[in-house]
Design an enzyme around this catalytic site. Sequence first.
Site, PDB file in Angstrom:
ATOM      1  CB  CYS A   1      -0.978  -0.025   1.176  1.00  0.00           C
ATOM      2  SG  CYS A   1      -2.338   1.155   0.997  1.00  0.00           S
TER       3      CYS A   1
ATOM      4  CG  HIS B   1      -3.753  -3.648   3.160  1.00  0.00           C
ATOM      5  ND1 HIS B   1      -2.752  -3.134   3.956  1.00  0.00           N
ATOM      6  CD2 HIS B   1      -4.374  -2.580   2.589  1.00  0.00           C
ATOM      7  CE1 HIS B   1      -2.771  -1.807   3.893  1.00  0.00           C
ATOM      8  NE2 HIS B   1      -3.747  -1.446   3.069  1.00  0.00           N
TER       9      HIS B   1
ATOM     10  CD  GLU C   1      -1.389  -5.987   5.581  1.00  0.00           C
ATOM     11  OE1 GLU C   1      -1.488  -4.779   5.836  1.00  0.00           O
ATOM     12  OE2 GLU C   1      -1.063  -6.419   4.456  1.00  0.00           O
TER      13      GLU C   1
ATOM     14  N   GLY D   1      -2.342 -16.029  37.614  1.00  0.00           N
ATOM     15  CA  GLY D   1      -3.193 -17.089  37.089  1.00  0.00           C
ATOM     16  C   GLY D   1      -3.616 -16.816  35.661  1.00  0.00           C
TER      17      GLY D   1
ATOM     18  CG  ASP E   1       0.344 -12.426  28.913  1.00  0.00           C
ATOM     19  OD1 ASP E   1       0.237 -13.277  28.008  1.00  0.00           O
ATOM     20  OD2 ASP E   1      -0.124 -11.275  28.816  1.00  0.00           O
TER      21      ASP E   1
END
Length: 525
Positions: free
Chosen positions: A86, A181, A183, A236, A239
């Site tokens: 783009c 695009h 992606e 918990g 991550d």
Amino acid sequence: MTHDIHAQRILILDFGSQYTQLIARRVREIGVFSEIRAWDMSDDEIRAYKPSGIILAGGPESTTEEEAPRAPEAVFALGVPVLGICYGMQTMAMQMGGWVESSAIREFGYAQIKAHGQSSLLQDIKDHVDQDGSALLDVWMSHGDKVTKMPEGFELMASTPSCPIAGMYNEAKKFYGVQFHPEVTHTLQGKRLFEHFVLQLCACEKLWTPANIVEDAIKKVREQVGTDKVLLGLSGGVDSSVVAALLHRAIGDQLTCVFVDNGLLRKNEGDQVMDMFAKNMGVRVIRADAEQLFLGKLAGVSDPEKKRKIIGGTFIDVFDTEATKLQEVKWLAQGTIYPDVIESAAAKTGKAHVIKSHHNVGGLPEDMAFKLVEPLRELFKDEVRAIGLELGLPYDMVYRHPFPGPGLGVRILGEVKKEYADILREADAIFLEELRAADWYHKTSQAFAVFLPVKSVGVVGDGRRYEWVISLRAVETVDFMTARWAHLPYELLEKVSNRIINEISGVSRVCYDVSSKPPATIEWE
């Protein structure tokens, strides 16, 4: 065998597109490391980075403006393949002697391009075939400008009726530009296009795999902390759970986790965390039972922002108290992930390449004097989940729904009381249990119950009762920026409602939230 998983890497220069992170994820999904930097990265920095290939991402500016961002000259002098997407294609055209003009017809949304020439990028890629035998591709467009003259040495690669130069290429230099695009998922063959660019044209190997990422992270953690002790706040959530599993494998008993039980967790969550990490994995976990402290500080407070600040501040106090009891801890581990790094850099400077040295998630006190270890800071959320599975964490833990930091504190509207938290915990558990039983839990992105501090009349047997209201919330989303309420079967909602009213003392009515985001947020507070 040890692999250098960063030796072959794709550099993505960001011009401000909302899709830039998607490009990085698409490249990584193929099995190659990619990194996002700002468009004004210096020529020396680019040469020192030694990319295997460069992708020029999109952006909101117009290349026809004199002050518009331009790619560093080193991009085109380095001798590596370059893909312009783009805006990236437009600046490539302008900087190499072509021309770009504002288009009378803006293209936004679905389009069909016709392939031309013999480019390696689009070789054997098609969705349909035109009457003349040309390949047709279904793609996603989002642009107001268009290339009207290609630079010398470039050939036509793609066109649409309103954009005659929708793709261009210089095969000798391995420079490629696409106006669409690849992606986004709407471009059906986007993954194959990236595979051609990354694996064939840039000649990268598929080294970016969960097993290799874990191996690399363990090696780096051991080099970074040596024999020092490390402290981790274990919530918990996904991550912090993955960080705990990774650090335990890397440094074993050098890791101590502090789990703050604030009385605002989901049903049995504290016990589950202790069973998983302390009992099954042998991680050293200190459980701080602070329910009375948290509920005491929240008494009489109804404002959502004040509740958040009290919960956050009290967490820091409890964590700090536990940390000071430990001897010789030099490192604080955090579950910072790559979008946090990109977003905080962009928020501070508007440039994605200024990476923060201290990502103070949760506002931990600066005077704690710990050095920071962030083993997930290069990873997107889907990659964190993949390495969680690689480390042996259960699927249900790795793919559990998001849970807000303040916990049930922001799912109880108004003042937080133990009675309300106990009722909500049970209602939430019934809802999630029935979603799992009906195979709907993983079809929704987030689901939970909300306690409403209003009483409604109900009838039980021959008597009337005036009791609390529970609202159920379930949404479907890809990115949590927008969300649609989940169209759960009526039979499922009926079963959940009946169970909550019959099994939980104090509830007379159950509602289902049918608001989408926007305008409503996913959480109620």
